[in-house]
Design a protein around this motif. Structure first.
Motif, PDB file in Angstrom:
ATOM      1  N   THR A  78      12.536 -44.311  15.252  1.00 30.99           N
ATOM      2  CA  THR A  78      13.802 -44.998  15.511  1.00 30.99           C
ATOM      3  C   THR A  78      14.189 -45.842  14.312  1.00 30.99           C
ATOM      4  OG1 THR A  78      13.319 -45.089  17.880  1.00 30.99           O
ATOM      5  CG2 THR A  78      15.011 -46.583  17.041  1.00 30.99           C
ATOM      6  N   CYS A  79      15.442 -45.631  13.863  1.00 29.74           N
ATOM      7  CA  CYS A  79      15.948 -46.408  12.721  1.00 29.74           C
ATOM      8  C   CYS A  79      16.163 -47.847  13.166  1.00 29.74           C
ATOM      9  CB  CYS A  79      17.239 -45.803  12.210  1.00 29.74           C
ATOM     10  SG  CYS A  79      18.034 -46.779  10.905  1.00 29.74           S
ATOM     11  N   ALA A  80      15.609 -48.761  12.422  1.00 30.97           N
ATOM     12  CA  ALA A  80      15.730 -50.177  12.777  1.00 30.97           C
ATOM     13  C   ALA A  80      17.159 -50.687  12.607  1.00 30.97           C
ATOM     14  CB  ALA A  80      14.762 -51.003  11.928  1.00 30.97           C
ATOM     15  N   ARG A 134      19.091 -45.147  15.961  1.00 29.92           N
ATOM     16  CA  ARG A 134      19.084 -43.711  16.233  1.00 29.92           C
ATOM     17  C   ARG A 134      17.692 -43.148  15.978  1.00 29.92           C
ATOM     18  NH1 ARG A 134      23.594 -41.220  12.529  1.00 29.92           N
ATOM     19  NH2 ARG A 134      22.675 -39.302  13.424  1.00 29.92           N
ATOM     20  N   GLU A 135      17.384 -42.079  16.701  1.00 29.40           N
ATOM     21  CA  GLU A 135      16.103 -41.406  16.514  1.00 29.40           C
ATOM     22  C   GLU A 135      16.236 -40.392  15.385  1.00 29.40           C
ATOM     23  OE1 GLU A 135      14.781 -39.808  20.208  1.00 29.40           O
ATOM     24  OE2 GLU A 135      14.096 -41.755  20.958  1.00 29.40           O
ATOM     25  N   ILE A 136      15.379 -40.547  14.399  1.00 25.50           N
ATOM     26  CA  ILE A 136      15.425 -39.721  13.195  1.00 25.50           C
ATOM     27  C   ILE A 136      14.062 -39.041  13.033  1.00 25.50           C
ATOM     28  CG2 ILE A 136      15.861 -39.719  10.701  1.00 25.50           C
ATOM     29  CD1 ILE A 136      18.249 -40.613  12.392  1.00 25.50           C
ATOM     30  N   PRO A 137      14.061 -37.778  12.598  1.00 26.26           N
ATOM     31  CA  PRO A 137      12.766 -37.137  12.328  1.00 26.26           C
ATOM     32  C   PRO A 137      11.920 -38.000  11.391  1.00 26.26           C
ATOM     33  CG  PRO A 137      14.516 -35.514  12.243  1.00 26.26           C
ATOM     34  CD  PRO A 137      15.178 -36.847  12.395  1.00 26.26           C
ATOM     35  N   SER A 138      10.680 -38.153  11.748  1.00 20.62           N
ATOM     36  CA  SER A 138       9.799 -39.056  10.985  1.00 20.62           C
ATOM     37  C   SER A 138       9.714 -38.688   9.515  1.00 20.62           C
ATOM     38  CB  SER A 138       8.392 -39.046  11.605  1.00 20.62           C
ATOM     39  OG  SER A 138       8.443 -39.529  12.942  1.00 20.62           O
ATOM     40  N   SER A 139       9.863 -37.416   9.226  1.00 25.35           N
ATOM     41  CA  SER A 139       9.787 -36.999   7.825  1.00 25.35           C
ATOM     42  C   SER A 139      10.967 -37.504   7.009  1.00 25.35           C
ATOM     43  CB  SER A 139       9.708 -35.465   7.741  1.00 25.35           C
ATOM     44  OG  SER A 139      10.856 -34.876   8.373  1.00 25.35           O
ATOM     45  N   ASN A 140      12.080 -37.851   7.685  1.00 26.48           N
ATOM     46  CA  ASN A 140      13.280 -38.310   6.965  1.00 26.48           C
ATOM     47  C   ASN A 140      13.587 -39.785   7.190  1.00 26.48           C
ATOM     48  OD1 ASN A 140      13.732 -35.662   6.108  1.00 26.48           O
ATOM     49  ND2 ASN A 140      14.964 -35.179   7.928  1.00 26.48           N
ATOM     50  N   ILE A 141      12.738 -40.498   7.909  1.00 30.55           N
ATOM     51  CA  ILE A 141      13.078 -41.857   8.316  1.00 30.55           C
ATOM     52  C   ILE A 141      13.220 -42.806   7.133  1.00 30.55           C
ATOM     53  CG2 ILE A 141      10.664 -42.471   8.676  1.00 30.55           C
ATOM     54  CD1 ILE A 141      13.756 -43.661  10.697  1.00 30.55           C
ATOM     55  N   ASP A 142      12.404 -42.663   6.135  1.00 33.29           N
ATOM     56  CA  ASP A 142      12.492 -43.580   4.992  1.00 33.29           C
ATOM     57  C   ASP A 142      13.810 -43.399   4.237  1.00 33.29           C
ATOM     58  OD1 ASP A 142      10.027 -44.593   5.617  1.00 33.29           O
ATOM     59  OD2 ASP A 142       8.939 -43.252   4.252  1.00 33.29           O
ATOM     60  N   LEU A 143      14.163 -42.171   3.961  1.00 35.00           N
ATOM     61  CA  LEU A 143      15.410 -41.883   3.244  1.00 35.00           C
ATOM     62  C   LEU A 143      16.620 -42.306   4.086  1.00 35.00           C
ATOM     63  CD1 LEU A 143      16.775 -40.638   0.789  1.00 35.00           C
ATOM     64  CD2 LEU A 143      16.715 -38.421   1.965  1.00 35.00           C
ATOM     65  N   HIS A 144      16.555 -42.020   5.377  1.00 38.10           N
ATOM     66  CA  HIS A 144      17.669 -42.397   6.251  1.00 38.10           C
ATOM     67  C   HIS A 144      17.829 -43.906   6.333  1.00 38.10           C
ATOM     68  CE1 HIS A 144      20.246 -42.638   9.839  1.00 38.10           C
ATOM     69  NE2 HIS A 144      19.388 -43.589  10.248  1.00 38.10           N
ATOM     70  N   CYS A 175      32.263 -53.326  19.321  1.00 35.63           N
ATOM     71  CA  CYS A 175      31.919 -52.151  20.136  1.00 35.63           C
ATOM     72  C   CYS A 175      30.512 -51.640  19.884  1.00 35.63           C
ATOM     73  CB  CYS A 175      32.927 -51.028  19.896  1.00 35.63           C
ATOM     74  SG  CYS A 175      32.923 -50.381  18.198  1.00 35.63           S
ATOM     75  N   GLY A 176      29.811 -52.169  18.868  1.00 32.60           N
ATOM     76  CA  GLY A 176      28.448 -51.743  18.589  1.00 32.60           C
ATOM     77  C   GLY A 176      28.346 -50.429  17.849  1.00 32.60           C
ATOM     78  N   GLU A 177      29.471 -49.840  17.496  1.00 26.96           N
ATOM     79  CA  GLU A 177      29.451 -48.554  16.794  1.00 26.96           C
ATOM     80  C   GLU A 177      29.084 -48.765  15.329  1.00 26.96           C
ATOM     81  OE1 GLU A 177      32.531 -44.867  15.748  1.00 26.96           O
ATOM     82  OE2 GLU A 177      33.087 -46.428  17.184  1.00 26.96           O
ATOM     83  N   MET A 178      28.317 -47.815  14.778  1.00 29.43           N
ATOM     84  CA  MET A 178      27.973 -47.861  13.367  1.00 29.43           C
ATOM     85  C   MET A 178      29.137 -47.264  12.570  1.00 29.43           C
ATOM     86  SD  MET A 178      25.128 -49.378  13.452  1.00 29.43           S
ATOM     87  CE  MET A 178      24.792 -49.307  11.697  1.00 29.43           C
ATOM     88  N   VAL A 179      29.680 -48.050  11.680  1.00 27.79           N
ATOM     89  CA  VAL A 179      30.878 -47.662  10.936  1.00 27.79           C
ATOM     90  C   VAL A 179      30.580 -47.776   9.443  1.00 27.79           C
ATOM     91  CG1 VAL A 179      33.327 -48.181  10.548  1.00 27.79           C
ATOM     92  CG2 VAL A 179      32.308 -48.561  12.810  1.00 27.79           C
ATOM     93  N   PRO A 180      31.065 -46.829   8.645  1.00 28.98           N
ATOM     94  CA  PRO A 180      30.908 -46.986   7.192  1.00 28.98           C
ATOM     95  C   PRO A 180      31.488 -48.316   6.735  1.00 28.98           C
ATOM     96  CG  PRO A 180      31.643 -44.769   7.719  1.00 28.98           C
ATOM     97  CD  PRO A 180      31.685 -45.549   9.000  1.00 28.98           C
ATOM     98  N   ARG A 181      30.763 -49.006   5.884  1.00 26.21           N
ATOM     99  CA  ARG A 181      31.182 -50.342   5.460  1.00 26.21           C
ATOM    100  C   ARG A 181      32.597 -50.346   4.875  1.00 26.21           C
ATOM    101  NH1 ARG A 181      27.183 -54.178   5.274  1.00 26.21           N
ATOM    102  NH2 ARG A 181      25.039 -53.412   5.595  1.00 26.21           N
TER     103      ARG A 181
END
Length: 208
Positions: free
Chosen positions: A19-21, A25-35, A49-55
Motif C-alpha cells: 500500500t502506497c503511504a 492505493r495497492e501497488i505491486p510490491s516490485s513497483n512500490i518504491d518507484l511508484h 474530496c480526498g481524490e488524488m489530483v496532479p499537483r
C-alpha cells in the motif's frame, strides 16, 4: 501431488502487493518504491474530496468541483455542494409559476402576487356561485363530492366565457330645433332685404 496443488492455488499465484503511504492505493510490491517517489512528487490529495489530483491541476480541480459559485440571479455566493438546492428551491430570484394563473414571477414576488390572484373569483357551474380561487379545491371537496367519495366535477377550473357585445353605433348628433333655426335665418334675410329697399327709395326721394 502437493506441489501440483500449490501450483493451482490462486492465492499462491497472485503477486505480492504493498500500500502506497501517499495515495493509499495497492501497488505491486516490485513497483512500490518507484511508484511512491512518483506519487509523492506529482500527486496531491484534495482536502475536499480526498481524490488524488496532479499537483499542476489542483487549482483547476478546485475551481471545477469545489469553488463557491456566484448566482447570476440573486448575486449571492453559494457553496458548490448547495448549488443544486439553491437553484431549484432557495434562490429568491428564481422563476416560479403562480398556482392560480400559472404566470411566472420571481419567487420573492410570488407571495404578494398570489395574495391578490387567489382572491379572484370564478363562477361555479354546479352551485351557481362565485368562488375564490384559493378556496376552489376545498369548495369542490366539500360541496361536489358524491356519497361514494368521487367528485361530481373535475378539479380543473373552467373560467366561464363572458359575453362580448360590440359597442353601440355612434349616431351623428342632430341639430337642436332645426325648423326654428331655418325660420330665424329666413326672417333675418327678409328683414335685411327690406332695409336695403327702404334705403334705396329714401335716397331717390332726396335726390328729387
Amino acid at each position: 501431488m502437493a506441489a501440483a496443488g500449490a501450483d493451482t492455488d490462486p492465492a499462491a499465484a497472485a503477486p505480492a502487493v504493498s500500500t502506497c503511504a501517499h495515495c493509499q492505493r495497492e501497488i505491486p510490491s516490485s513497483n512500490i518504491d518507484l511508484h511512491s517517489v512518483h506519487c509523492a512528487r506529482n500527486l496531491q490529495k484534495c482536502q475536499h474530496c480526498g481524490e488524488m489530483v496532479p499537483r499542476k491541476l489542483m487549482d483547476e480541480h478546485y475551481d471545477e468541483n469545489h469553488a463557491p459559485m456566484n448566482c447570476t440571479l440573486c448575486k449571492d455566493t453559494i457553496e458548490r455542494e448547495s448549488w443544486d438546492l439553491h437553484k431549484s428551491e432557495k434562490c429568491p430570484q428564481r422563476m416560479v409559476a403562480c398556482e392560480y394563473c400559472e404566470f411566472e414571477l420571481p419567487a420573492v414576488d410570488m407571495n404578494e402576487h398570489q395574495d391578490v390572484c387567489g382572491n379572484r373569483t370564478e363562477y361555479c357551474q354546479t352551485c351557481k356561485k362565485y368562488i375564490r380561487l384559493r378556496e376552489w379545491i376545498g369548495h369542490e371537496i366539500q360541496c361536489h363530492t358524491n356519497s361514494n367519495g368521487s367528485a361530481e366535477t373535475s378539479s380543473a377550473r373552467t373560467i366561464p366565457e363572458r359575453e362580448v357585445r360590440p359597442p353601440a353605433p355612434v349616431r351623428p348628433a342632430r341639430p337642436a330645433h332645426g325648423s326654428q333655426h331655418k325660420r330665424l335665418l329666413f326672417t333675418i334675410a327678409v328683414t335685411g332685404i327690406a332695409v336695403m329697399v327702404g334705403s334705396i327709395l329714401f335716397q331717390r326721394d332726396e335726390s328729387f
